[in-house]
Design an enzyme around this catalytic site. Structure first.
Site, PDB file in Angstrom:
ATOM      1  N   LYS A 116      33.175   8.512 105.841  1.00 24.02           N
ATOM      2  CA  LYS A 116      32.730   9.858 106.181  1.00 24.02           C
ATOM      3  C   LYS A 116      33.598  10.510 107.252  1.00 24.02           C
ATOM      4  O   LYS A 116      33.852  11.719 107.214  1.00 24.02           O
ATOM      5  CB  LYS A 116      31.276   9.818 106.629  1.00 24.02           C
ATOM      6  CG  LYS A 116      30.297   9.534 105.501  1.00 24.02           C
ATOM      7  CD  LYS A 116      28.868   9.544 106.005  1.00 24.02           C
ATOM      8  CE  LYS A 116      27.858   9.453 104.860  1.00 24.02           C
ATOM      9  NZ  LYS A 116      27.984   8.237 104.081  1.00 24.02           N
ATOM     10  N   GLU A 200      26.972  14.106 114.370  1.00 30.11           N
ATOM     11  CA  GLU A 200      26.868  15.451 113.806  1.00 30.11           C
ATOM     12  C   GLU A 200      25.766  16.215 114.516  1.00 30.11           C
ATOM     13  O   GLU A 200      24.774  15.625 114.966  1.00 30.11           O
ATOM     14  CB  GLU A 200      26.526  15.403 112.308  1.00 30.11           C
ATOM     15  CG  GLU A 200      27.653  14.969 111.418  1.00 30.11           C
ATOM     16  CD  GLU A 200      27.251  14.982 109.955  1.00 30.11           C
ATOM     17  OE1 GLU A 200      26.063  15.258 109.657  1.00 30.11           O
ATOM     18  OE2 GLU A 200      28.113  14.721 109.098  1.00 30.11           O
ATOM     19  N   HIS A 235      15.442  10.119 102.556  1.00 31.85           N
ATOM     20  CA  HIS A 235      16.836  10.399 102.174  1.00 31.85           C
ATOM     21  C   HIS A 235      17.131  10.122 100.694  1.00 31.85           C
ATOM     22  O   HIS A 235      18.290  10.161 100.287  1.00 31.85           O
ATOM     23  CB  HIS A 235      17.821   9.630 103.063  1.00 31.85           C
ATOM     24  CG  HIS A 235      17.643   9.883 104.529  1.00 31.85           C
ATOM     25  ND1 HIS A 235      17.939  11.097 105.124  1.00 31.85           N
ATOM     26  CD2 HIS A 235      17.158   9.087 105.522  1.00 31.85           C
ATOM     27  CE1 HIS A 235      17.667  11.028 106.416  1.00 31.85           C
ATOM     28  NE2 HIS A 235      17.192   9.830 106.689  1.00 31.85           N
ATOM     29  N   ARG A 297      31.748  10.382  91.533  1.00 36.65           N
ATOM     30  CA  ARG A 297      31.175   9.836  90.304  1.00 36.65           C
ATOM     31  C   ARG A 297      30.257  10.879  89.694  1.00 36.65           C
ATOM     32  O   ARG A 297      30.052  11.956  90.257  1.00 36.65           O
ATOM     33  CB  ARG A 297      30.356   8.584  90.611  1.00 36.65           C
ATOM     34  CG  ARG A 297      29.298   8.833  91.693  1.00 36.65           C
ATOM     35  CD  ARG A 297      28.347   7.684  91.867  1.00 36.65           C
ATOM     36  NE  ARG A 297      27.539   7.779  93.066  1.00 36.65           N
ATOM     37  CZ  ARG A 297      26.462   8.537  93.209  1.00 36.65           C
ATOM     38  NH1 ARG A 297      26.078   9.319  92.202  1.00 36.65           N
ATOM     39  NH2 ARG A 297      25.774   8.558  94.336  1.00 36.65           N
TER      40      ARG A 297
END
Length: 623
Positions: A116, A200, A235, A297
């Site tokens: 990430k 973040e 999530h 994907r």
């Protein structure tokens, strides 16, 4: 064009790929573990190869076995589906090195988006908006805390190699930062063998917006518009839709153009998804939508994009992998109507969403909408893999029409004895805030108590169960079971037990609601209503759910025997506890169906048993 394709996956996505391959005249090869020897994808494929024991780590995650299966069967290409090895760059490279076609992006593209922190740096350089934060190499506690203070609380700590909601911690106060960091790193190390993190800014009204992109080997990249995947639990996505409600054309143009830039930055080929987090506190605005990550994907939710564009994304994957250009240009693509998908899971919302496994003795998802599934009636829901039973997909001219269609389908689901989240899905769709598109990723958690339906049967369900028995009595002219007293033609008193409560209900065949569904067998009556199944044991057969009519005590699901209270030869009375089975983190007491004697006992404390295994036999007391 590829002539034979091996699918390195299982379940509904394997069946989905097989369907398109067959339409294109491509032969298919399935792979399967011990648990999937009789699975639907194995039955549907032209060939199937066994690749190992039931645990995925010994079968579906062993790349060498999958490549060997492709070589053995003469398959030219491997499609990874999603999950398992689909985003494993090493496996993709091994497929290519073996002289096979990899139906997916280049290994270098997977690598570029795999971490990430590196992905965010690359996106920032490509002009893609990125959430304010820190992705630096200095991973000291002091530096991370300093950066968190500069960003401003709340902040989100994320494992750089994370996924599926693991390795993430929201921190609301500076004094909680170090403890949260330690916890996040510990989980990341255990899950991904990498404890590095990034920071973040926490978005206060987040919506999960993602854009479907597609590239080819000729330098073309297009987008197929956006999806909204904001309805999530822990999530994990539950309901997805396309297009995103409240998205205006100018914002759509900006976010989709950013997604195309992101794909081009990694020289992308095949199907991919650019995921964004949107601060929707003032609606969807281009200056408040930030890059999160890229999924290299096909996505679980790809059908909603197919429904609004008319494109078969699997067909595009196979054509592009064969060297063809993307079949359509950007200007040829447009949005038609609205599509919503719900993930139907084998789980028990009323029981804390614990997975529910076992055989699908009754399985009917109706004939409406688009149903993507990898199981049929009689198949097993295995404890080894993801508990998704099916994807329920609808298309409507408007969002309101699509919502109504999907809620109707969810409420009509008939599955037994495995429990599902069908009623939970319907409740989400019927919620006024969802209908009004007042969404964010905390929607489900905030409303959980109202979205989870109680699994207790109301008076109307008790009455329906009794009426079903009366109807079965009238139609089949079966001998009247013990416990049912005939009053008049088609009328009787039915004594039933549901979740430990016993009632005697006056019933009549003529009372059965034509809209009610369910079935009756010698042991029970099952009523399907609003996406749930309600089971009523007929008293004549005992109050234990596992007691068969002949006195055989059957395991209701796979589990462990944690207590045995009787021995062979013991006299027992109706309702007496015989043993306790621990399954799915819950204890289940199995009781005597009637007065009698234990003539057989195969269960032992500590033993593991499979569903419907005969654990004991009770012979009725002679009158």
């Amino acid at each position: 064009m590829i002539s034979k394709l091996l699918i390195a996956n299982r379940g509904e996505i394997a069946c989905r790929i097989i369907r398109t391959a067959r339409e294109m005249g491509i032969a298919t090869v399935a792979v399967y573990s011990d648990a999937d020897a009789k699975a639907l994808h194995v039955r549907q494929a032209d060939e199937a190869v066994h690749i190992g024991p039931s645990p995925a780590a010994e079968s579906y995650l062993v790349g060498e076995k999958i490549i060997a299966a492709a070589k053995q069967t003469g398959a030219e290409a491997i499609h990874p589906g999603y999950g398992f090895l689909s985003e494993n760059a090493g496996f993709a490279q091994a497929v290519i090195d073996a002289g096979l076609i990899w139906v997916g992006p280049k290994p270098s593209s997977i690598d570029a988006m795999g971490l990430k922190d590196a992905a965010k740096k690359l996106m920032r350089e490509a002009g893609v908006p990125v959430t304010p934060g820190y992705e630096g190499e200095d991973q000291s506690v002091e530096r991370l805390k300093q950066e968190a203070d500069a960003i401003g609380y709340p902040v989100l700590i994320k494992a750089v190699a994370g996924g599926g909601g693991k390795g993430m911690r929201k921190v609301d106060r500076a004094e909680d930062f170090e403890a949260s960091l330690e916890s996040c790193r510990r989980e990341a190390k255990a899950s991904f063998s990498n404890d590095e993190v990034l920071l973040e800014k926490w978005i206060t009204s987040p919506r999960h917006i993602e854009v479907q992109v597609f590239g080819d080997s000729h330098g073309n990249v297009v987008h197929l518009f956006e999806r909204d995947c904001s309805l999530q639990r822990r999530h994990q996505k539950v309901i997805e839709e396309a297009p995103a409600p409240g998205m205006d054309e100018a914002t759509r143009e900006d976010i989709c153009a950013a997604a195309v830039r992101a794909a081009k930055a990694v020289d992308y080929e095949g199907a991919g998804t650019i995921e964004f987090i949107a601060d929707a506190s003032e609606g969807l605005r281009a200056d408040r939508i930030f890059f999160m990550e890229m999924n290299t994907r096909l996505q679980v939710e790809h059908p909603v994009t197919e429904e609004i564009t008319g494109v078969d994304l699997v067909e595009w994957q196979l054509r592009v992998a064969s060297g063809e250009p993307i079949p359509m240009k950007q200007d040829d693509l447009f949005i038609d109507g609205h599509s919503i998908e719900a993930r139907l899971y084998a789980e028990d919302p009323a029981g804390g969403f614990l997975p529910s496994t076992g055989r699908l003795d009754h399985f009917d998802l109706g004939a409406e909408g688009r149903i993507e599934t990898g199981v049929e009636e009689g198949d097993m829901i295995s404890p080894y893999y993801d508990p998704m039973v099916a994807k329920l997909v609808v298309w409507g001219e408007t969002r309101a029409e699509a919502i109504d269609q999907l809620a109707d389908i969810a409420e009509s689901v008939e599955i037994w004895p495995v429990k599902t989240n069908a009623a939970f899905i319907a409740n989400c769709l019927r919620d006024e805030d969802f209908e009004d598109a007042n969404l964010d990723t905390g929607f489900i958690e905030a409303k959980l108590d109202t979205l989870v339906s109680a699994d207790e049967a109301g008076d109307d369900i008790w009455q329906t169960a009794a009426d079903f028995i009366a109807l079965a009595q009238t139609e089949e002219h079966e001998d009247l079971p013990i416990g049912l007293r005939l009053n008049a033609p088609g009328k009787l008193n039915a004594t039933l037990t549901h979740k430990g409560e016993t009632r005697t209900v006056s019933a009549a065949a003529s009372h059965v609601d034509s809209l009610a569904t369910g079935f009756v067998d010698p042991e029970r009556a099952v009523v399907f209503a609003d996406g749930q199944s309600f089971v009523f044991e007929r008293q004549s057969r005992g109050s234990g759910a596992a007691a068969a009519g002949d006195g055989a005590i059957l395991a209701p699901m796979p589990g462990k025997v944690i207590a045995v209270d009787v021995a062979e030869g013991d006299a027992v009375t109706a309702g007496q506890r015989l043993m306790v089975l621990e399954a799915m983190k819950m204890e289940h007491a199995l009781t005597a169906p009637f007065d009698g004697t234990v003539t057989e006992l195969s269960a032992a404390t500590g033993g593991q048993v499979q569903v419907e295994a005969v654990l004991a036999v009770v012979e009725p007391k002679e009158e």
